[in-house]
Design an enzyme around this catalytic site. Structure first.
Site, PDB file in Angstrom:
ATOM      1  CD  GLU A   1      47.012   9.674   0.510  1.00  0.00           C
ATOM      2  OE1 GLU A   1      46.430  10.556   0.092  1.00  0.00           O
ATOM      3  OE2 GLU A   1      48.201   9.746   0.971  1.00  0.00           O
TER       4      GLU A   1
ATOM      5  NE  ARG B   1      50.235  13.489  -3.439  1.00  0.00           N
ATOM      6  CZ  ARG B   1      51.304  12.717  -2.875  1.00  0.00           C
ATOM      7  NH1 ARG B   1      52.340  13.293  -2.388  1.00  0.00           N
ATOM      8  NH2 ARG B   1      51.384  11.604  -3.259  1.00  0.00           N
TER       9      ARG B   1
ATOM     10  CB  ALA C   1      -0.809  -0.024   1.308  1.00  0.00           C
TER      11      ALA C   1
HETATM   12  C1  LIG Z   1      16.024   3.984   1.380  1.00  0.00           C
HETATM   13  C2  LIG Z   1      14.952   3.724   0.723  1.00  0.00           C
HETATM   14  C3  LIG Z   1      14.852   3.028  -0.492  1.00  0.00           C
HETATM   15  C4  LIG Z   1      13.639   3.010  -1.257  1.00  0.00           C
HETATM   16  N1  LIG Z   1      13.843   2.292  -2.299  1.00  0.00           N
HETATM   17  C5  LIG Z   1      12.644   2.108  -3.149  1.00  0.00           C
HETATM   18  C6  LIG Z   1      12.900   1.269  -4.496  1.00  0.00           C
HETATM   19  O1  LIG Z   1      13.871   1.160  -4.963  1.00  0.00           O
HETATM   20  N2  LIG Z   1      11.540   1.322  -5.129  1.00  0.00           N
HETATM   21  C7  LIG Z   1      10.445   1.838  -4.783  1.00  0.00           C
HETATM   22  O2  LIG Z   1       9.432   1.739  -5.477  1.00  0.00           O
HETATM   23  N3  LIG Z   1      10.540   2.470  -3.542  1.00  0.00           N
HETATM   24  C8  LIG Z   1      11.374   2.689  -2.717  1.00  0.00           C
HETATM   25  N4  LIG Z   1      11.334   3.385  -1.787  1.00  0.00           N
HETATM   26  C9  LIG Z   1      10.111   3.812  -1.124  1.00  0.00           C
HETATM   27  C10 LIG Z   1       8.931   3.309  -0.036  1.00  0.00           C
HETATM   28  O3  LIG Z   1      10.076   2.654   0.904  1.00  0.00           O
HETATM   29  C11 LIG Z   1       8.377   2.169  -0.689  1.00  0.00           C
HETATM   30  O4  LIG Z   1       7.732   2.539  -1.933  1.00  0.00           O
HETATM   31  C12 LIG Z   1       7.362   1.293   0.420  1.00  0.00           C
HETATM   32  O5  LIG Z   1       6.786   0.394  -0.277  1.00  0.00           O
HETATM   33  C13 LIG Z   1       6.504   2.404   1.198  1.00  0.00           C
HETATM   34  O6  LIG Z   1       5.885   1.398   1.977  1.00  0.00           O
HETATM   35  P1  LIG Z   1       5.537   1.911   3.448  1.00  0.00           P
HETATM   36  O7  LIG Z   1       4.820   0.890   4.028  1.00  0.00           O
HETATM   37  O8  LIG Z   1       6.833   1.901   4.411  1.00  0.00           O
HETATM   38  O9  LIG Z   1       4.987   3.334   3.409  1.00  0.00           O
HETATM   39  P2  LIG Z   1       4.673   4.300   4.383  1.00  0.00           P
HETATM   40  O10 LIG Z   1       5.790   5.174   4.400  1.00  0.00           O
HETATM   41  O11 LIG Z   1       4.143   3.865   5.811  1.00  0.00           O
HETATM   42  O12 LIG Z   1       3.311   5.338   3.549  1.00  0.00           O
HETATM   43  C14 LIG Z   1       3.642   5.778   2.485  1.00  0.00           C
HETATM   44  C15 LIG Z   1       2.141   6.223   2.077  1.00  0.00           C
HETATM   45  O13 LIG Z   1       1.264   5.340   2.193  1.00  0.00           O
HETATM   46  C16 LIG Z   1       0.040   5.291   2.728  1.00  0.00           C
HETATM   47  N5  LIG Z   1      -0.460   4.359   3.035  1.00  0.00           N
HETATM   48  C17 LIG Z   1       0.024   3.170   3.758  1.00  0.00           C
HETATM   49  N6  LIG Z   1      -0.920   2.209   3.749  1.00  0.00           N
HETATM   50  C18 LIG Z   1      -2.039   2.662   3.487  1.00  0.00           C
HETATM   51  C19 LIG Z   1      -3.222   1.872   3.319  1.00  0.00           C
HETATM   52  N7  LIG Z   1      -3.547   0.747   3.774  1.00  0.00           N
HETATM   53  N8  LIG Z   1      -4.292   2.781   2.504  1.00  0.00           N
HETATM   54  C20 LIG Z   1      -4.122   4.074   2.397  1.00  0.00           C
HETATM   55  N9  LIG Z   1      -2.872   4.617   2.475  1.00  0.00           N
HETATM   56  C21 LIG Z   1      -1.596   4.056   2.789  1.00  0.00           C
HETATM   57  C22 LIG Z   1       0.495   6.414   3.807  1.00  0.00           C
HETATM   58  O14 LIG Z   1      -0.410   7.239   4.264  1.00  0.00           O
HETATM   59  C23 LIG Z   1       1.516   7.064   2.931  1.00  0.00           C
HETATM   60  O15 LIG Z   1       1.108   8.210   2.299  1.00  0.00           O
HETATM   61  C24 LIG Z   1      12.328   3.417  -0.784  1.00  0.00           C
HETATM   62  C25 LIG Z   1      12.431   3.883   0.594  1.00  0.00           C
HETATM   63  C26 LIG Z   1      13.566   3.853   1.158  1.00  0.00           C
HETATM   64  C27 LIG Z   1      13.683   4.745   2.602  1.00  0.00           C
END
Ligand SMILES: Cc1cc2nc3c(=O)[nH]c(=O)nc-3n(C[C@H](O)[C@H](O)[C@H](O)COP(=O)(O)OP(=O)(O)OC[C@H]3O[C@@H](n4cnc5c(N)ncnc54)[C@H](O)[C@@H]3O)c2cc1C
Ligand code: FES
Ligand code: FES
Length: 1410
Positions: free
Chosen positions: A1340, A956, A435
């Site tokens: 280095e 250097r 999500a």
């Molecule tokens: C280091 C790092 C690398 C990343 N790399 C990638 C990558 O390679 N590819 C990629 O696609 N993404 C990447 N991401 C982005 C992201 O982490 C992901 O897309 C992840 O799936 C987000 O999920 P979450 O559960 O952590 O979302 P959250 O951060 O908890 O929420 C994100 C959004 O979703 C909403 N939300 C969550 N659940 C629901 C629900 N059930 N109904 C309605 N709204 C909801 C929240 O309100 C918020 O707006 C990365 C993030 C980080 C930190």
């Protein structure tokens, strides 16, 4: 927030959380709703878990979180990122940190193996690696090597080059590794060690001798000349000579004989043989109570999982209310009541937003504990996945569905699985949800394109009911969806696939793993029996503000015959027309992104035709077009000879602090507990690239509770100008010179308040013209005054005599140090006489002390600067750390309170300097055979806004432009460009690497022009022993030609060249490249007076020895080497020697730790002090032969013998006069040769480094294992510098664009060579080497060899261009990013997306190299 054991009555439970921490139950009442798990852990003193970036990209904060999963009815252990995990979400879980595993006295096997196999250098990343591996083993005690390497996909290390970490971890993979030892020939034999500490032989000498066994001849202290072999200790095993069990064993066993041929493998085998067994049954158990808690089956008197509704007790908290429903209906009710609430799932996206954009979400509703949102169901049409399934579980269930329904029906699921493995990293995937990925509607979402292509449908729910929406109608724009505020995403349904349907996903990022996409896609086609396309969907991310469907391309496909070449042309053309990007598109890479869209489509065409049996030219090549980067498990080999003539020096002793680093016991500056009343610094950073400061208004900031003071230039009581040239102010008085420059300091009671207040400060600017890049600076004549010119011979005559005179340019870009520990310092006022103590993560304590004293207007004697260890430095914490300490000192001076400053990663990258980029313009005269007759080079560096060390770096670059080649007549002229960017500074390699890079690039272009191999051009010009460099230095001890020949034969260069050529003949889209590169690195500080070292040694009356010296320990193992020098010289066991820290009150007027001279300078100083002590103790040792040293020391003390000595050392003879071209430029040269082989996907620019062989001449190493570690680590840094690490600025604002691991890509564990072989040159004549124990500086010199990967990639690109018949000269700049590599191939797909000049007119890319 309070912490207590759980006693609260049931009615009040909704505002407290309960969890276990390292086996102990913890209850936190009214937790701080803004607090992350990392902040919580560190606040409780568990400082083993580190803050490296705060944005999920480095893994330094990895911990294991275990929970009972009611869906799967099992305990799940997951590594997670603590810096993005809200503390409040930990309720009901068990958190295990690095401290929960073991101690340095009793380490966990994971910790022991990483420590003793040299997997920890600075140690800052190490706890994260330990926890990733530990988690893997908790889930699977017998993992494969493949699984082990993959478990580190979220952990970055800047020091080691990963090889030793992987080696150590892989000992858990294989029974032979676990229980046996490895012989030099690579074979493994099993031997149970007879007893811990021994070598495994009955009656092992080591087990029979006293701790002083290594003291020769019963304590006769014959102190030897460190440049010669010791006389009293003849064998390297023990004092029994030929009676030593190891010598006996050598004679008795062919295997043992084999082992000593290569001491590196023998050392490793001996260490492995002594490892404790890994016994998974001994692990900390998951508390049974938490199972009952999760199942809600606890007794009435016990707490259980329940809805939470917590209101913050802090009015300033960014989150004021946290609600955790446990059912969907509770969630919908809460959402109806709080329509503005933010739903929180894994928090990986939101956490980033909070951290980097300072977004505030006052009401949050946590959705990850709701079973209805995690359900999975299946119908005959497809599968429905609960929206809040974690990505890790999603991977598992997709695999299960593929296995159950077969490949054809699960094409879409397999494509999701394909992209999933490249989303973020394991730690993020363990918490992030489907999500979260969908709803963010990010243009670079990796799931949305596949969901779109697959035709997925979403189910949304609110109190008014459910509705189903196709995902194509759900995503509306940049981070905009069709979801109403009162709705939640409940599930996503993915249909099964039909016969004739193919779905694939592709992703290209700057780095292979742990990186967000540049372009990502999901592509689907369906054909009927006659291969006619009946349906198609091509969905892309990264080419528009949101995920898009290429409708025109799909329309072009539908109705056409899949496999017919005309269809391909039509579809590609439509796609290219449809997904046009503006030259100035945000984020840059316009042409590359467009090239990727068509390249992916082309790949899909070939693969799908192959799958569908539609024979066409492309389908025959499908095998080349899949994911050639499929993870190949790496292997490695190190080689060095045994040390026979010394007891300790030279041996492969592990870093002395390694066990403390792996267990989290090692303390870094920011691990120091806060002192009472301590204040924190928040930096006010310039938001203009160049401007006059008209005023700074701090009113709003000062009104914020917790803010104590705001300091500006006016508050500097002493001298505001600092550095060697005094051309920089600690705080600017009237002008800001770059975007991100610290303008003012806020002092507040917490870091959070200080940072928040800093953002409330209003600065009034008047903009001034700005210069960013070298080319701009040249066109505007923006230079610092100093020039460096060096002419040797008659260049005009040489050019006139040449067969060819070629002109060109070479460029290498900025490199960020990316030390894992960011800049930090603590200043503690002493309350009298202006005394102040500064504890700083700094490489140059003396400059820190002097500057702080000048800034405060007190004598230097009142300021003590100290540091125990740094979490990496690489030159970045030389001068550039000084202002950071001065900020803390200013704060302490004005408030009388202890003041701490610790930069966030983005602040660090914006404010501190980086490696200088260089541009070389050259005119070279060569014979038709490629011999260089004369060279004129104009060398420009970008110095940033102040000189810092730029002049020395430029020198250097000039003095290393010749690298290993005799260039006959040379004329070098160097200038440092003054620009409005961070002041560029020291970085491992210090200009030498840039100089060598410029000339090696030139050689490549020369070779191309002459139609010769560049290796041949290198050979024909190579210096021979005794040659003179342009700087009149005779090459003494010149081993490059010998190493070149040796490595060429050993690594089978010629056979491999043939094999590479053959591969390239066979393969159309994948090309291999090979490069062989030498290096010579002059060792000495450019500034003569810095070539001195200091030491202070105390022998205490109990026989223990305390050594202090002028160098800082930053991972390179300097303290370990210095202790070894002391032990060898005093003829004591290594355990007797202790080094506590580096401090200006023990060693004064020290030189910075850098230039690879620290063990030379301080090593000799330590030796001199120890020799003096040994001389003084000799009479006592002779008189008390056979006594323990403790008794000897006591006797000397009672006899009033001075048991303290200082040591000082100056490098003799060095000092070069530029005007006269006289004097010794470098004390000696460290040398090396590398061969790199790569494979390049010419359609994407993605590549793998298949194999690297290195041989280095580092004299007689002080510690061979640590030096191998330096070589591997430096190589990886050089590889990163020339391939993936692209430091960018916004072209419009000048702001730094790459401010953390999410945008700046240092190599990961998957990027290092898949086969990595490092060898030390043995038996070289070191007689002319007047260094400590004939060793050479090593930190280095190997870095430049990392550029061999760049040149191998260049070779691969050339192969592609040759195949295509491209004859234009190939000009490649560093770094060779996937973008640069792909576009350099100049194939049809690249050419068709070239933006014509008229559409570029007046535009610049949004981000630029400088
Ligand atoms: C280091 C790092 C690398 C990343 N790399 C990638 C990558 O390679 N590819 C990629 O696609 N993404 C990447 N991401 C982005 C992201 O982490 C992901 O897309 C992840 O799936 C987000 O999920 P979450 O559960 O952590 O979302 P959250 O951060 O908890 O929420 C994100 C959004 O979703 C909403 N939300 C969550 N659940 C629901 C629900 N059930 N109904 C309605 N709204 C909801 C929240 O309100 C918020 O707006 C990365 C993030 C980080 C930190
Ligand atoms: S500090 Fe958490 S991932 Fe870097
Ligand atoms: S040891 Fe890994 S970052 Fe230093």
């Amino acid at each position: 927030m309070t912490m207590s054991s759980f006693t609260a009555p049931a009615a009040s439970r909704g505002s407290s959380i309960l969890f276990y921490l390292n086996g102990q139950r913890v209850v936190v009442d009214h937790p701080d709703l803004d607090m992350t798990l990392l902040q919580y852990l560190r606040s409780t003193g568990l400082t083993g878990t580190k803050l490296g970036c705060g944005e999920g990209g480095c893994g330094a904060c990895t911990v294991m979180v275990s929970r009972y999963d009611t869906d799967e009815s099992r305990i799940i252990h997951a590594s997670i990122i603590a810096c993005l995990c809200p503390l409040v979400t930990i309720d009901g879980k068990h958190v295990i940190t690095v401290e929960g595993l073991g101690t340095s006295a009793k380490p966990h096997p994971v910790q022991e193996r990483i420590a003793l196999l040299h997997g920890s250098q600075c140690g800052f990343c190490t706890p994260g690696f330990v926890m990733s591996l530990y988690t893997l083993l908790r889930n699977n005690p017998s993992p494969t090597e493949h699984e082990i390497e993959e478990c580190f996909d979220g952990n970055l290390c800047r020091c080691t080059g990963y090889r030793p970490i992987l080696d150590a971890a892989k000992t858990f993979a294989d029974i032979a590794w676990r229980q046996g030892t490895v012989a030099a020939d690579g074979s493994i034999y099993v031997s149970e060690p007879k007893a811990k500490g021994g070598c495994g032989i009955d009656g092992c000498c080591r087990l029979q001798t006293s701790p002083e066994a290594v003291v020769a001849d019963g304590g006769s202290a014959i102190v030897h000349d460190p440049t010669k072999a010791p006389t009293s200790i003849a064998n390297g095993d023990c004092d029994k000579g030929s009676g030593c069990c190891k010598v006996q064993k050598r004679h008795d066993s062919g295997l043992a004989e084999c082992k000593v041929v290569n001491q590196a493998e023998a050392d490793k085998a001996a260490v492995i043989a002594r490892f404790q067994r890994y016994d998974p049954t001994q692990e900390l158990i998951f508390p049974p109570f938490l199972i009952r808690y999760a199942k809600r089956t606890t007794s009435d008197s016990e707490p259980q999982l329940r809805p939470l509704d917590i209101t913050s007790t802090d009015a300033q908290s960014w989150c004021q209310r946290y609600i955790r429903p446990l059912t969907l209906s509770e969630l919908l009710a809460a959402l109806e009541k709080h329509p503005d609430a933010k739903l929180v799932a894994g928090n990986s996206r939101l956490g980033m937003q909070i951290k980097l954009k300072r977004s505030k979400f006052p009401t949050q509703i946590y959705v990850n504990d709701i079973p209805e949102l995690r359900q999975i169901s299946e119908t005959s049409d497809g599968v429905t996945f609960g929206a809040n399934i974690t990505l890790a579980r999603f991977e598992r269930v997709l695999d299960a569905f593929a296995a159950k329904h077969g490949a054809q029906r699960t094409q879409s699921l397999a494509a999701l699985r394909e992209n999933l493995r490249y989303i973020a990293n394991s730690q993020i995937r363990n918490v992030a949800t489907i999500a979260g990925n969908i709803v963010t509607a990010s243009p670079i979402s990796d799931l949305n394109p596949v969901f779109l292509a697959a035709g997925a449908t979403l189910t949304l729910a609110s109190t008014s009911g459910e509705r189903r929406v196709p995902i194509s109608e759900f995503i509306l724009g940049y981070q905009r969806t069709a979801m109403r505020p009162d709705e939640v995403l409940v599930s996503v349904s993915v249909p099964f696939n039909n016969e004739g349907e193919v779905v694939r996903a592709f992703k290209q990022a700057k780095r292979k793993i742990n990186d967000i996409a540049i372009v990502t896609c999901g592509l689907r086609v369906q054909v009927d029996e006659s291969q006619c396309v009946v349906d198609a969907a091509f969905a892309y991310g990264g080419v528009a503000p949101t995920t898009v469907l290429a409708h025109a391309a799909a329309r072009a496909a539908i109705g056409s015959t899949w496999g017919d070449r005309a269809t391909l042309d039509c579809v590609l053309g439509a796609c290219q027309q449809e997904l046009q990007l503006d030259y100035a598109v945000p984020g840059g890479m316009a042409e590359y992104r467009m090239a990727l869209t068509t390249s992916f489509l082309f790949k899909f065409w070939a693969i799908s035709c192959d799958t569908l049996g539609a024979t066409c030219a492309e389908s025959m090549l499908a095998h080349e077009l899949g994911d050639g980067d499929e993870h190949v498990v790496s292997k490695a080999r190190q080689e060095y000879a045994p040390v026979e003539d010394r007891v300790i020096v030279g041996k492969g002793v592990a870093h002395l602090a390694a066990l403390k680093q792996v267990t989290g016991e090692a303390r870094y500056v920011d691990d120091m507990p806060e002192l009472a009343g301590e204040l924190h610094v928040g930096l006010v950073l310039s938001t203009r690239v160049h401007a006059r400061i008209l005023g700074i208004d701090a009113e709003k900031a000062l009104a914020l509770p917790g803010v104590v003071r705001v300091l500006t230039a006016r508050d500097v009581p002493g001298e505001n100008h600092w550095n060697l040239f005094k051309d920089e102010e600690i705080l600017p008085s009237d002008t800001t010179h770059y975007h991100g420059q610290p303008l003012a300091l806020v002092l507040a009671t917490t870091r959070k308040i200080a940072q928040e207040a800093a953002r409330l400060i209003f600065v009034d600017y008047e903009d001034l013209p700005a210069v960013l890049s070298i080319r701009d600076a040249i066109s505007q004549s923006s230079f610092f005054d100093e020039t460096r010119q060096h002419i040797n011979g008659d260049v005009d005559a040489a050019l006139a005599a040449a067969d060819f005179v070629l002109e060109g340019e070479s460029y290498c870009g900025v490199q960020e140090h990316f030390y894992m520990e960011t800049m930090c310092a603590v200043a503690v006022p002493k309350g009298e006489d202006g005394e102040l103590e500064v504890i700083a993560s700094a490489q140059n304590l003396t400059e820190t002390q002097m500057t702080v004293a000048q800034v405060l207007g007190v004598p230097a004697s009142r300021v003590i600067c100290r540091v125990k260890r740094l979490g990496g430095g690489f030159g970045g914490k030389d001068p550039r750390s000084v202002p950071i300490s001065a900020f803390a000192a200013l704060g302490a001076h004005h408030t009388g309170r202890s003041v701490r400053i610790s930069l966030d990663r983005d602040e660090d990258m914006q404010t501190s300097g980086q490696r200088h980029p260089f541009l070389g313009k050259w005119t070279v005269g060569v014979t038709k055979e490629g011999r260089i007759l004369g060279l004129r080079a104009r060398i420009y560096s970008n110095g940033g806004f102040s000189r810092d060390m730029s002049i020395a770096v430029l020198e250097r670059a000039i003095t290393h432009f010749d690298n290993c080649y005799h260039m006959c007549a040379t004329d070098f002229l160097g200038r440092v460009c003054r620009t409005n960017t961070q002041s560029k500074t020291a970085f491992r390699g210090f200009g030498s690497c840039q100089g060598m890079f410029l000339s090696e690039s030139m050689l490549c272009e020369v070779a191309d022009h002459l139609g010769l191999s560049v290796e041949g051009v290198r050979e024909i010009n190579m210096y021979q022993p005794g040659d003179l460099t342009p700087f009149n230095q005779e090459l003494v001890g010149w081993n490059v030609p010998r190493m070149w020949t040796q490595l060429r034969a050993k690594a089978k260069y010629d056979e491999r060249r043939q094999a590479v050529d053959e591969f390239n003949r066979q393969s159309i889209h994948r090309k291999r490249g090979l490069a062989m590169l030498p290096t010579k690195f002059g060792i000495s500080f450019e500034i003569d007076f810095l070539n001195q070292g200091m030491a202070l040694v105390h022998v205490y009356m109990d026989g223990s020895v305390l050594v202090a010296h002028g160098g800082t320990e930053m991972g390179q193992g300097l303290h370990t080497k210095m202790a070894m020098v002391a032990a060898e010289t005093l003829e004591l066991p290594l355990e007797s020697i202790f080094i506590s820290e580096t401090a200006t009150n023990t060693t004064a007027n020290t030189s910075p730790t850098g230039a690879s001279v620290s063990s030379d300078l301080n090593g000799y100083a330590v030796y001199n002090a120890c020799k003096e002590l040994a001389d003084r103790l000799r009479p006592y040792r002779q008189r008390m032969a056979g006594e323990l040293f403790a008794k000897i020391a006591m006797a000397a003390y009672l006899d009033r013998c001075n048991l303290t000595a200082t040591g000082h050392y100056c490098t003799p003879d060095v000092g070069f006069d530029w005007d006269k071209n006289e004097g010794l430029l470098s004390f000696y040269h460290t040398q090396g040769v590398a061969i790199a082989e790569v494979e390049l996907d010419t359609l994407t620019g993605s590549h793998s480094t298949l194999r690297v062989d290195i041989i280095m001449d580092i004299g007689r190493s002080l510690n061979k294992a640590l030096d191998i570690g330096q070589i591997e680590g430096a190589f990886a840094q050089g590889q990163g510098w020339t391939t993936s690490e692209e430091f960018l600025h916004s072209s419009s604002t000048g702001q730094t664009f790459t401010t953390g691991p999410s945008s700046y890509k240092i190599p990961s564990a998957m990027d290092i060579p898949r086969d990595f072989r490092v060898e030390l040159l043995e038996d070289a004549d070191t007689s002319a080497l007047k260094t400590i124990f004939s060793s050479k500086g090593v930190g280095e010199p190997p870095l430049f060899l990392g550029a061999s990967v760049f040149f191998a990639l260049r070779d691969a690109v050339l192969a592609k261009r040759r195949q295509l018949g491209v004859t234009a000269p190939l000009h490649m700049e560093s770094p060779a990013t996937p973008e640069a590599l792909r576009m350099a191939c100049e194939d049809q797909l690249a050419l068709m997306v070239r933006i014509p000049q008229d559409l570029r007119e007046g535009k610049v890319p949004s981000v630029i190299r400088i």
